[in-house]
Design a protein around this motif. Sequence first.
Motif, PDB file in Angstrom:
ATOM      1  N   ALA A 225       0.834  -1.205   0.000  1.00  0.00           N
ATOM      2  CA  ALA A 225       0.000   0.000   0.000  1.00  0.00           C
ATOM      3  C   ALA A 225       0.864   1.250   0.000  1.00  0.00           C
ATOM      4  O   ALA A 225       0.537   2.246  -0.654  1.00  0.00           O
ATOM      5  N   ARG A 226       1.968   1.208   0.716  1.00  0.00           N
ATOM      6  CA  ARG A 226       2.895   2.345   0.723  1.00  0.00           C
ATOM      7  C   ARG A 226       3.386   2.635  -0.690  1.00  0.00           C
ATOM      8  O   ARG A 226       3.368   3.791  -1.146  1.00  0.00           O
ATOM      9  N   ARG A 227       3.819   1.597  -1.396  1.00  0.00           N
ATOM     10  CA  ARG A 227       4.316   1.783  -2.761  1.00  0.00           C
ATOM     11  C   ARG A 227       3.216   2.291  -3.684  1.00  0.00           C
ATOM     12  O   ARG A 227       3.453   3.151  -4.541  1.00  0.00           O
ATOM     13  N   ALA A 228       1.999   1.758  -3.529  1.00  0.00           N
ATOM     14  CA  ALA A 228       0.896   2.155  -4.395  1.00  0.00           C
ATOM     15  C   ALA A 228       0.463   3.597  -4.157  1.00  0.00           C
ATOM     16  O   ALA A 228       0.063   4.303  -5.090  1.00  0.00           O
ATOM     17  N   CYS A 229       0.537   4.044  -2.896  1.00  0.00           N
ATOM     18  CA  CYS A 229       0.054   5.380  -2.544  1.00  0.00           C
ATOM     19  C   CYS A 229       1.030   6.496  -2.918  1.00  0.00           C
ATOM     20  O   CYS A 229       0.605   7.641  -3.126  1.00  0.00           O
ATOM     21  N   LEU A 230       2.316   6.200  -2.962  1.00  0.00           N
ATOM     22  CA  LEU A 230       3.314   7.252  -3.175  1.00  0.00           C
ATOM     23  C   LEU A 230       3.041   8.095  -4.427  1.00  0.00           C
ATOM     24  O   LEU A 230       2.954   9.329  -4.330  1.00  0.00           O
ATOM     25  N   PRO A 231       2.900   7.510  -5.628  1.00  0.00           N
ATOM     26  CA  PRO A 231       2.660   8.360  -6.799  1.00  0.00           C
ATOM     27  C   PRO A 231       1.318   9.077  -6.751  1.00  0.00           C
ATOM     28  O   PRO A 231       1.218  10.237  -7.203  1.00  0.00           O
ATOM     29  N   ALA A 232       0.290   8.446  -6.218  1.00  0.00           N
ATOM     30  CA  ALA A 232      -1.021   9.086  -6.149  1.00  0.00           C
ATOM     31  C   ALA A 232      -0.998  10.279  -5.202  1.00  0.00           C
ATOM     32  O   ALA A 232      -1.567  11.344  -5.496  1.00  0.00           O
ATOM     33  N   LEU A 233      -0.342  10.117  -4.053  1.00  0.00           N
ATOM     34  CA  LEU A 233      -0.250  11.228  -3.107  1.00  0.00           C
ATOM     35  C   LEU A 233       0.624  12.350  -3.653  1.00  0.00           C
ATOM     36  O   LEU A 233       0.326  13.540  -3.455  1.00  0.00           O
ATOM     37  N   ALA A 234       1.692  12.004  -4.337  1.00  0.00           N
ATOM     38  CA  ALA A 234       2.569  13.027  -4.914  1.00  0.00           C
ATOM     39  C   ALA A 234       1.816  13.857  -5.944  1.00  0.00           C
ATOM     40  O   ALA A 234       1.979  15.084  -6.023  1.00  0.00           O
ATOM     41  N   ALA A 235       0.978  13.204  -6.747  1.00  0.00           N
ATOM     42  CA  ALA A 235       0.225  13.920  -7.771  1.00  0.00           C
ATOM     43  C   ALA A 235      -0.845  14.826  -7.172  1.00  0.00           C
ATOM     44  O   ALA A 235      -1.169  15.882  -7.734  1.00  0.00           O
ATOM     45  N   ALA A 236      -1.404  14.430  -6.023  1.00  0.00           N
ATOM     46  CA  ALA A 236      -2.492  15.194  -5.409  1.00  0.00           C
ATOM     47  C   ALA A 236      -2.004  16.226  -4.407  1.00  0.00           C
ATOM     48  O   ALA A 236      -2.790  17.047  -3.928  1.00  0.00           O
ATOM     49  N   ARG A 237      -0.720  16.213  -4.081  1.00  0.00           N
ATOM     50  CA  ARG A 237      -0.195  17.092  -3.039  1.00  0.00           C
ATOM     51  C   ARG A 237      -0.411  18.559  -3.408  1.00  0.00           C
ATOM     52  O   ARG A 237      -0.203  18.972  -4.538  1.00  0.00           O
ATOM     53  N   GLY A 238      -0.835  19.342  -2.418  1.00  0.00           N
ATOM     54  CA  GLY A 238      -1.022  20.772  -2.608  1.00  0.00           C
ATOM     55  C   GLY A 238      -2.374  21.163  -3.151  1.00  0.00           C
ATOM     56  O   GLY A 238      -2.625  22.350  -3.388  1.00  0.00           O
ATOM     57  N   GLU A 239      -3.267  20.215  -3.359  1.00  0.00           N
ATOM     58  CA  GLU A 239      -4.580  20.525  -3.932  1.00  0.00           C
ATOM     59  C   GLU A 239      -5.689  20.405  -2.894  1.00  0.00           C
ATOM     60  O   GLU A 239      -6.788  19.928  -3.166  1.00  0.00           O
ATOM     61  N   GLY A 240      -5.388  20.824  -1.670  1.00  0.00           N
ATOM     62  CA  GLY A 240      -6.396  20.768  -0.615  1.00  0.00           C
ATOM     63  C   GLY A 240      -6.356  19.452   0.108  1.00  0.00           C
ATOM     64  O   GLY A 240      -5.618  18.540  -0.266  1.00  0.00           O
ATOM     65  N   PRO A 241      -7.149  19.317   1.161  1.00  0.00           N
ATOM     66  CA  PRO A 241      -7.117  18.064   1.936  1.00  0.00           C
ATOM     67  C   PRO A 241      -7.561  16.882   1.087  1.00  0.00           C
ATOM     68  O   PRO A 241      -8.561  16.939   0.382  1.00  0.00           O
ATOM     69  N   ILE A 242      -6.784  15.830   1.145  1.00  0.00           N
ATOM     70  CA  ILE A 242      -7.061  14.605   0.398  1.00  0.00           C
ATOM     71  C   ILE A 242      -7.756  13.625   1.337  1.00  0.00           C
ATOM     72  O   ILE A 242      -7.357  13.463   2.487  1.00  0.00           O
ATOM     73  N   GLY A 243      -8.771  12.952   0.846  1.00  0.00           N
ATOM     74  CA  GLY A 243      -9.428  11.902   1.608  1.00  0.00           C
ATOM     75  C   GLY A 243      -9.008  10.549   1.077  1.00  0.00           C
ATOM     76  O   GLY A 243      -9.192  10.264  -0.113  1.00  0.00           O
ATOM     77  N   LEU A 244      -8.407   9.735   1.926  1.00  0.00           N
ATOM     78  CA  LEU A 244      -7.940   8.412   1.498  1.00  0.00           C
ATOM     79  C   LEU A 244      -8.692   7.326   2.250  1.00  0.00           C
ATOM     80  O   LEU A 244      -8.786   7.365   3.485  1.00  0.00           O
ATOM     81  N   PHE A 245      -9.214   6.362   1.502  1.00  0.00           N
ATOM     82  CA  PHE A 245      -9.913   5.223   2.083  1.00  0.00           C
ATOM     83  C   PHE A 245      -9.163   3.955   1.710  1.00  0.00           C
ATOM     84  O   PHE A 245      -8.944   3.678   0.525  1.00  0.00           O
ATOM     85  N   ALA A 246      -8.750   3.186   2.712  1.00  0.00           N
ATOM     86  CA  ALA A 246      -8.062   1.916   2.490  1.00  0.00           C
ATOM     87  C   ALA A 246      -8.977   0.772   2.899  1.00  0.00           C
ATOM     88  O   ALA A 246      -9.666   0.851   3.922  1.00  0.00           O
ATOM     89  N   CYS A 247      -8.957  -0.312   2.133  1.00  0.00           N
ATOM     90  CA  CYS A 247      -9.855  -1.447   2.371  1.00  0.00           C
ATOM     91  C   CYS A 247      -9.489  -2.268   3.590  1.00  0.00           C
ATOM     92  O   CYS A 247     -10.207  -3.211   3.924  1.00  0.00           O
ATOM     93  N   SER A 248      -8.372  -1.945   4.239  1.00  0.00           N
ATOM     94  CA  SER A 248      -8.005  -2.628   5.484  1.00  0.00           C
ATOM     95  C   SER A 248      -7.143  -1.687   6.306  1.00  0.00           C
ATOM     96  O   SER A 248      -6.507  -0.771   5.764  1.00  0.00           O
ATOM     97  N   ASP A 249      -7.112  -1.917   7.602  1.00  0.00           N
ATOM     98  CA  ASP A 249      -6.248  -1.110   8.473  1.00  0.00           C
ATOM     99  C   ASP A 249      -4.778  -1.312   8.144  1.00  0.00           C
ATOM    100  O   ASP A 249      -3.965  -0.394   8.269  1.00  0.00           O
ATOM    101  N   GLU A 250      -4.434  -2.532   7.737  1.00  0.00           N
ATOM    102  CA  GLU A 250      -3.044  -2.813   7.368  1.00  0.00           C
ATOM    103  C   GLU A 250      -2.609  -1.923   6.213  1.00  0.00           C
ATOM    104  O   GLU A 250      -1.518  -1.340   6.228  1.00  0.00           O
ATOM    105  N   MET A 251      -3.452  -1.790   5.202  1.00  0.00           N
ATOM    106  CA  MET A 251      -3.096  -0.934   4.068  1.00  0.00           C
ATOM    107  C   MET A 251      -3.179   0.543   4.440  1.00  0.00           C
ATOM    108  O   MET A 251      -2.439   1.365   3.890  1.00  0.00           O
ATOM    109  N   ALA A 252      -4.050   0.892   5.365  1.00  0.00           N
ATOM    110  CA  ALA A 252      -4.076   2.272   5.852  1.00  0.00           C
ATOM    111  C   ALA A 252      -2.748   2.635   6.506  1.00  0.00           C
ATOM    112  O   ALA A 252      -2.246   3.754   6.364  1.00  0.00           O
ATOM    113  N   ALA A 253      -2.150   1.684   7.236  1.00  0.00           N
ATOM    114  CA  ALA A 253      -0.844   1.920   7.847  1.00  0.00           C
ATOM    115  C   ALA A 253       0.207   2.171   6.770  1.00  0.00           C
ATOM    116  O   ALA A 253       1.118   2.997   6.953  1.00  0.00           O
TER     117      ALA A 253
END
Length: 335
Positions: A225-253
């Motif tokens: 999940a860390r690897r998958a989120c990195l490019p998505a978060l980088a692309a969305a950075r600076g565009e207001g608060p981002i809401g992220l939903f992970a299908c498990s607590d493990e992936m949220a971590a």
Amino acid sequence: MSRVTLSRIAQETGVSVSTVSRVLRGAGDIGPQTRARILAAARLLGHSPDGENRGRPRSRPSQVVDLVLGHFHDPYTDEVTTGARTAAAELGYDLVLTAERDVPDDDWPMRIRARGSAGVVIGLIMPTRTQLAILDEAGLPIVLLDPWSEVAHPLTSVRTTDGAGGAEAAEHLVEQGARRFIVVGGAPSYRYGRARVDGFETAVRALLPDAEITRVHGDWTAPSARRACLPALAAARGEGPIGLFACSDEMAAGAYRAAADLGLDIPRDLMVVGFDDVRGAKWLHPPLTTVRQPIREMASAAVRALLEPTAGDQRVIELPTSLQVRGSTVRATEG
């Protein structure tokens, strides 16, 4: 069973000795017609596929229930085991933990028959047709706990309201001010993971039709999940608060770690909601807002569906989720 008997059954049925062996051990996924032919031949030749001392006890009712899982000793399965053990004990039964090994010659259904179990709860795995047939032929009741997919067999299953949980996560993030969203789905795409993602995205579209939703996938672990989120978060950075939903607590971590890599603050820059509410959710910094899945209660309900005559013939038992709001979505400006 001797080699001669295996050979005789193979000759009678026109299949290989190895096929006969797999059917009589409950291994592999043999076609129902072939399996039935082999079992019929074995009975005709005077040999029970269970062996002389196997099968359910004849002299007295069994006081043992089997819980079959693909693995044990993680936060989720620890909760399952606790809930199942508590319910079994309250009803006067012992709980046996049976590990399903992902290998062709795994004979766990035969081991259960040999114990004379009173019933079987199968959790988080999908048994093969052959495995189900072996248990059914022994007269063993079966309940599926949070199955990976739907099955054609008329079996009772216990699950939670995955789609409603995903929708509640979406509504909460929108209320907290998120206008751009990232969804971390699971791969493989199990039944419950799809329901959570669909519930979340449907709710976002209903509330914010033009909102941008980016979907990424992890293999249900934090590192992926860390690897998958990195490019998505980088692309969305600076565009207001981002809401992220992970299908498990493990992936949220894993999303937490990706945010730290990019210098994003939770919850100021990124608001995170997980799913499950395993014990580690409260230990993250900040504590994780998550959709609570009533794991212990689901395991307890599965055992009771096996053993209590009042359970009836209900095929799907659903227990409701609930949103647990914590620091990962409560922004600093709101106290």
